[in-house]
Design a protein around this motif. Structure first.
Motif, mmCIF file in Angstrom:
data_model
loop_
_atom_site.group_PDB
_atom_site.id
_atom_site.type_symbol
_atom_site.label_atom_id
_atom_site.label_comp_id
_atom_site.label_asym_id
_atom_site.label_seq_id
_atom_site.Cartn_x
_atom_site.Cartn_y
_atom_site.Cartn_z
ATOM 1 N N ALA A 185 41.477 40.198 50.095
ATOM 2 C CA ALA A 185 42.019 41.189 51.022
ATOM 3 C C ALA A 185 41.088 41.390 52.211
ATOM 4 C CB ALA A 185 42.243 42.510 50.293
ATOM 5 N N ILE A 186 39.784 41.487 51.946
ATOM 6 C CA ILE A 186 38.814 41.649 53.036
ATOM 7 C C ILE A 186 38.845 40.430 53.950
ATOM 8 C CG2 ILE A 186 36.354 41.805 53.575
ATOM 9 C CD1 ILE A 186 36.031 43.451 51.012
ATOM 10 N N LYS A 187 38.933 39.243 53.363
ATOM 11 C CA LYS A 187 38.990 38.014 54.163
ATOM 12 C C LYS A 187 40.204 38.025 55.098
ATOM 13 C CE LYS A 187 38.975 32.943 53.590
ATOM 14 N NZ LYS A 187 40.286 32.617 54.211
ATOM 15 N N THR A 188 41.361 38.440 54.575
ATOM 16 C CA THR A 188 42.575 38.494 55.387
ATOM 17 C C THR A 188 42.425 39.500 56.517
ATOM 18 O OG1 THR A 188 43.957 37.874 53.506
ATOM 19 C CG2 THR A 188 45.046 38.992 55.347
ATOM 20 N N ILE A 189 41.911 40.684 56.199
ATOM 21 C CA ILE A 189 41.719 41.717 57.227
ATOM 22 C C ILE A 189 40.785 41.221 58.318
ATOM 23 C CG2 ILE A 189 40.704 43.994 57.641
ATOM 24 C CD1 ILE A 189 41.773 44.761 54.818
ATOM 25 N N ASP A 190 39.684 40.603 57.929
ATOM 26 C CA ASP A 190 38.724 40.110 58.925
ATOM 27 C C ASP A 190 39.327 39.015 59.787
ATOM 28 O OD1 ASP A 190 36.904 41.909 57.971
ATOM 29 O OD2 ASP A 190 35.670 40.444 56.899
ATOM 30 N N GLU A 191 40.182 38.190 59.201
ATOM 31 C CA GLU A 191 40.820 37.110 59.969
ATOM 32 C C GLU A 191 41.755 37.663 61.042
ATOM 33 O OE1 GLU A 191 40.899 33.641 56.476
ATOM 34 O OE2 GLU A 191 42.716 34.760 56.983
ATOM 35 N N VAL A 192 42.270 38.866 60.843
ATOM 36 C CA VAL A 192 43.124 39.503 61.849
ATOM 37 C C VAL A 192 42.296 40.317 62.838
ATOM 38 C CG1 VAL A 192 44.982 41.173 62.218
ATOM 39 C CG2 VAL A 192 45.111 39.568 60.294
#
Length: 429
Positions: A185-192
């Motif tokens: 989830a953190i990875k996805t948020i950071d990618e955005v």
């Protein structure tokens, strides 16, 4: 508390009932925090001696990699973020967003709400709240696909580590269920989020969306991108998670209390009619505002507010040692019989203007209190009124539930997963 491992909130309720406002120490195996519910004690911790009670340990450490070191942290990081963000959440600034928010909410209801068939309540409310907040604060340049990635990532981020909330003594390095989903989830948020920061910096000064304002305020600071990211994630997460959680409770409350629902519907018919809802309607929605205030009394999104004690202190007549954990809970304090008549009854009239003067200031703190109080209660209220009114001026909800709707464990007070309803048009199309 081990008797209620599957319904931990019930264990806190029972402890609060027995304590009747007094400090008690909870038995959670090797972890024994102090439960604080009396408004005088809440005031001491959140206001009078606030620097001695920091956001660390239980709750905060498991969510630290998501929330970062900004406005939802403590110490110097919090102080810097607060000074930057506070001007962006004044009543004047929030009011300037309201008409745009009304337009976005109306458009999303038109395109998102599916009448006449069962819909998942949490998913539907999330599909309305997340794009509203993102478009208001991140500007119009973010794509719909990125918005669609953010919503489930935030949801996973605040729910996947729920078990760690009650097991803070387990080392962070020890694998637990949900850890892998949390990291993804953190990875996805950071990618955005990080591309939004790079875009705002490349665009330069002039824009007034949240990202651009943060970039301007942090210009030249070491590790500025991470600090901007932390505040963006915290603000967006707090704004969306609080709203989605609170507004998911609207529908079971209306279903279980038809006499109150009738008053809400009557006001909306009289004030808004067939809609759409505009900024001009909001001051006249007095009963709906009382309804929302009572909603977050009984179902405050942030149900638990732990703090770690820096130096030994006395609260009431109890000496609390340095390093101990105190657990405050709006959910419990806002149900204390000593401060609320008929505390478990849903009664919007208790928030009529003439009744507020009799209330202890710290008997009601759904958005925390003191220096660490939430920046966005006015934003939440505007969004809540627009969304509830926007739906109910056109539809009537039919809830699909077998028996009472009870909260489930998460970092916020959520109804059970999968709760659904059908929206029936008020007027023939």
């Amino acid at each position: 508390m081990t008797r209620h491992v599957r319904v931990p909130l019930r264990a806190f309720e029972e402890a609060s009932d027995r304590a009747n406002g007094e400090l008690v120490r909870l038995n959670m195996g090797p972890f024994r925090p102090y439960l604080v519910t009396h408004p005088d004690h809440v005031q001491h911790i959140l206001k009078t001696n606030q620097p001695n009670y920091i956001r660390a340990g239980m709750f905060w450490d498991p969510l630290g990699p998501l929330l970062g070191q900004g406005i939802l942290s403590d110490g110097a990081g919090w102080t810097a973020s607060r000074s930057i963000l506070q001007p962006m959440f004044t009543a004047r600034y929030v009011d300037s967003l309201t008409q745009r928010m009304a337009q976005i909410v109306t458009e999303l209801i038109d395109t998102t709400v599916a009448p006449g068939r069962p819909i998942d309540i949490a998913e539907t409310i999330s599909a309305l709240v997340h794009p509203t907040i993102v478009r208001l604060f991140l500007g119009a340049t973010i794509s719909d696909s990125d918005i669609e990635r953010l919503a489930p990532a935030y949801d996973t981020g605040v729910t996947s580590r729920s078990i760690r909330l009650l097991l803070p003594f387990v080392p962070q390095g020890f694998p637990m269920p949900g850890d892998s989903a949390f990291r993804q989830a953190i990875k996805t948020i950071d990618e955005v989020v990080y591309p939004r920061i790079r875009y705002a910096k490349a665009r330069g000064a002039g824009a007034n969306d949240l990202v651009s304002l943060l970039c301007q305020a942090r210009s030249g600071e070491p590790d500025a991108d991470r600090l901007i990211r932390d505040d963006m994630v915290a603000i967006h997460g707090a704004a969306t998670e609080t709203s989605v959680t609170a507004l998911t409770w609207v529908w079971p409350v209306l279903a279980e209390r038809p006499e109150i629902a009738a008053k809400v519907y009557e006001e909306l018919e009289r004030v808004v009619g067939p809609g759409p809802v505009t900024m001009a309607h909001l001051p006249e929605l007095t009963y709906l505002r009382m309804f929302v205030d009572e909603l977050i009394r009984l179902y405050p999104p942030g149900w638990i507010l732990p703090r770690t004690v820096v130096q030994s202190d006395t609260v009431g007549d109890v000496r609390i040692p340095a390093g101990a954990t105190v657990v405050l809970s709006p959910f419990l304090t806002q149900r204390l019989p000593a401060f609320w008549e008929r505390p478990l009854e849903f009664d919007p009239e208790r928030f009529a203007p003439e009744n507020g003067r009799r209330r202890h200031r710290y008997a009601y703190f759904p958005f925390a209190a003191g220096p660490h109080s939430c920046l966005g209660p006015r934003l939440f209220l505007m969004e809540a009124l627009l969304l509830i009114a926007g739906i109910l001026c056109r539809y009537r909800p039919v809830l699909h539930a077998d028996g009472p709707v009870v909260p489930r464990l998460a970092s916020t007070l959520r109804p059970p997963a999968g709760l659904s309803m059908t929206l029936v048009p008020v007027r023939p199309t």
